[in-house]
Design an enzyme around this catalytic site. Structure first.
Site, mmCIF file in Angstrom:
data_model
loop_
_atom_site.group_PDB
_atom_site.id
_atom_site.type_symbol
_atom_site.label_atom_id
_atom_site.label_comp_id
_atom_site.label_asym_id
_atom_site.label_seq_id
_atom_site.Cartn_x
_atom_site.Cartn_y
_atom_site.Cartn_z
ATOM 1 N N GLU A 289 0.791 -1.270 -0.094
ATOM 2 C CA GLU A 289 -0.032 -0.020 -0.054
ATOM 3 C C GLU A 289 0.910 1.162 0.146
ATOM 4 O O GLU A 289 1.430 1.695 0.992
ATOM 5 C CB GLU A 289 -0.918 0.047 1.264
ATOM 6 N N SER B 42 -6.505 3.523 -3.232
ATOM 7 C CA SER B 42 -7.552 4.043 -4.073
ATOM 8 C C SER B 42 -8.161 2.983 -5.079
ATOM 9 O O SER B 42 -8.180 3.461 -6.210
ATOM 10 C CB SER B 42 -7.078 5.255 -4.806
ATOM 11 N N GLY C 93 -10.048 0.764 1.062
ATOM 12 C CA GLY C 93 -10.304 1.495 2.002
ATOM 13 C C GLY C 93 -11.819 2.095 1.823
ATOM 14 O O GLY C 93 -12.823 1.374 1.740
#
Ligand code: PEP
Length: 254
Positions: free
Chosen positions: A170, A216, A237
Site C-alpha cells: 500500500e 485508491s 478502504g
C-alpha cells in the site's frame, strides 16, 4: 494456485447498525453476483466483528477480520484487544502495520513483528502492510524502505508461519488520495516483494503467498490492476464503505 483476496478495511467508519446493513448487503450481492474464486474479507471496527461474523457465517467465501491487535496475550493493557479475543469474535484475518498505524500511532517494524507472532500464535492470518511515502518514492529509496519493512516484520518466521501471511503493498501516497499506482508501478513492486520472499523462504512459498495491492482501488481501475501477474487482490478502504462499489471490485477478480 495462490489465493486471491479482496478485503475491505472500513477503518473508523459505520456505527453497528450501518455496519450490519453493509455486511448483509455485501453477502447477498456476493451470493447473487459473484462466481469467481476470490475470498472476500470484511474488516470492520472491533465493536462490529462479532455481529458481522454472524452475518457472513453461511457464506463460504466471505470472512471477517480486524484492523489491529495487541502483541500481548492478556493482562493489564487497558484499551488493547488480543488476538484470542478477536478469534473468539469470529475474525480470521488481522491487518498488521497499516500505514495509518505506523504514521499516527508510532508502530514500528520490531513491534509489528511481535504482532505478527501473536496473530499466528492464535492460528489467524496476518495481512502485513508495507508501503513507501511519496517522498521516499520521489527520492528513489522506496525499494530499500519496502525491503526493511518486510525483513524486519516477517523474516524471523519459519516456513509454515510465512505460508499463513498475506502481504499488502500500500503506497502511502495512494491511500485515500484518489491517486492509484499505475499497474506497471504496482506490478514492479509486487514482483520485487515476491522475489524477497523467494530469496528468504524459497520459490515455492513465494509463488503461493498472496500479495494484495491497496491504494485508491475502485471498480474502474481494479480489473487492470488484477490483470498483473503478481497482484493477487486488493485491500480496499473508501470504496469498501458502499456495497455496490465494493462488490464491483470483487467482480473484477476472476
Ligand atoms: C486502505 O486503507 O488500506 C486503503 C487502501 O484505502 P483507500 O482504498 O481509501 O485508498
Amino acid at each position: 494456485m495462490r489465493k486471491k483476496i479482496i478485503a475491505g478495511n472500513w477503518k473508523m467508519n459505520k456505527n453497528l447498525e450501518e455496519g450490519m446493513a453493509l455486511a448483509s448487503e455485501v453477502v447477498n450481492m456476493v451470493k447473487d453476483e459473484y462466481q469467481g474464486s476470490a475470498e472476500v474479507v470484511l474488516i470492520p471496527p472491533f465493536t462490529h466483528i462479532s455481529a458481522v461474523s454472524k452475518i457472513i457465517s453461511d457464506a463460504s467465501n466471505v470472512f471477517s477480520g480486524a484492523q489491529n491487535c495487541s502483541n500481548h496475550a492478556s493482562g493489564a493493557y487497558t484499551g488493547e484487544i488480543s488476538t484470542e479475543m478477536l478469534k473468539s469474535a469470529g475474525a480470521s484475518y488481522i491487518i498488521i502495520g497499516h500505514s495509518e498505524r505506523r504514521q499516527y500511532f508510532g508502530e514500528h517494524n520490531d513491534w509489528l513483528a511481535k504482532k505478527v507472532d501473536a496473530v499466528l500464535g492464535s492460528g489467524l492470518n496476518p495481512i502485513y502492510c508495507c508501503g513507501e511515502t511519496l517522498e521516499e518514492r520521489e527520492s528513489n529509496v522506496h525499494f530499500g524502505v519496502l525491503e526493511t519493512q518486510i525483513k524486519e516484520g516477517l523474516f524471523h518466521l519459519n516456513e509454515s508461519q510465512i505460508a499463513q501471511v498475506v502481504i499488502a503493498y500500500e503506497p502511502v501516497w495512494a491511500i485515500g488520495t484518489g491517486k492509484t499506482a499505475s499497474t506497471a508501478q504496482a506490478q514492479e513492486v509486487h514482483a520485487f516483494l515476491r522475489n524477497l520472499i523467494s530469496n528468504q523462504f524459497g520459490s515455492n512459498i513465494a509463488n503461493n503467498i498472496t500479495i494484495q495491492y491497496g491504494g485508491s482501488v475502485k471498480a474502474d481501475n481494479a480489473k487492470e490492476l488484477f490483470s498483473a501477474p503478481d497482484i493477487d487482490g486488493a485491500l480496499v478502504g473508501g470504496a469498501a464503505l458502499q456495497s455496490r462499489s465494493f462488490v464491483d471490485i470483487i467482480k473484477a477478480m476472476a
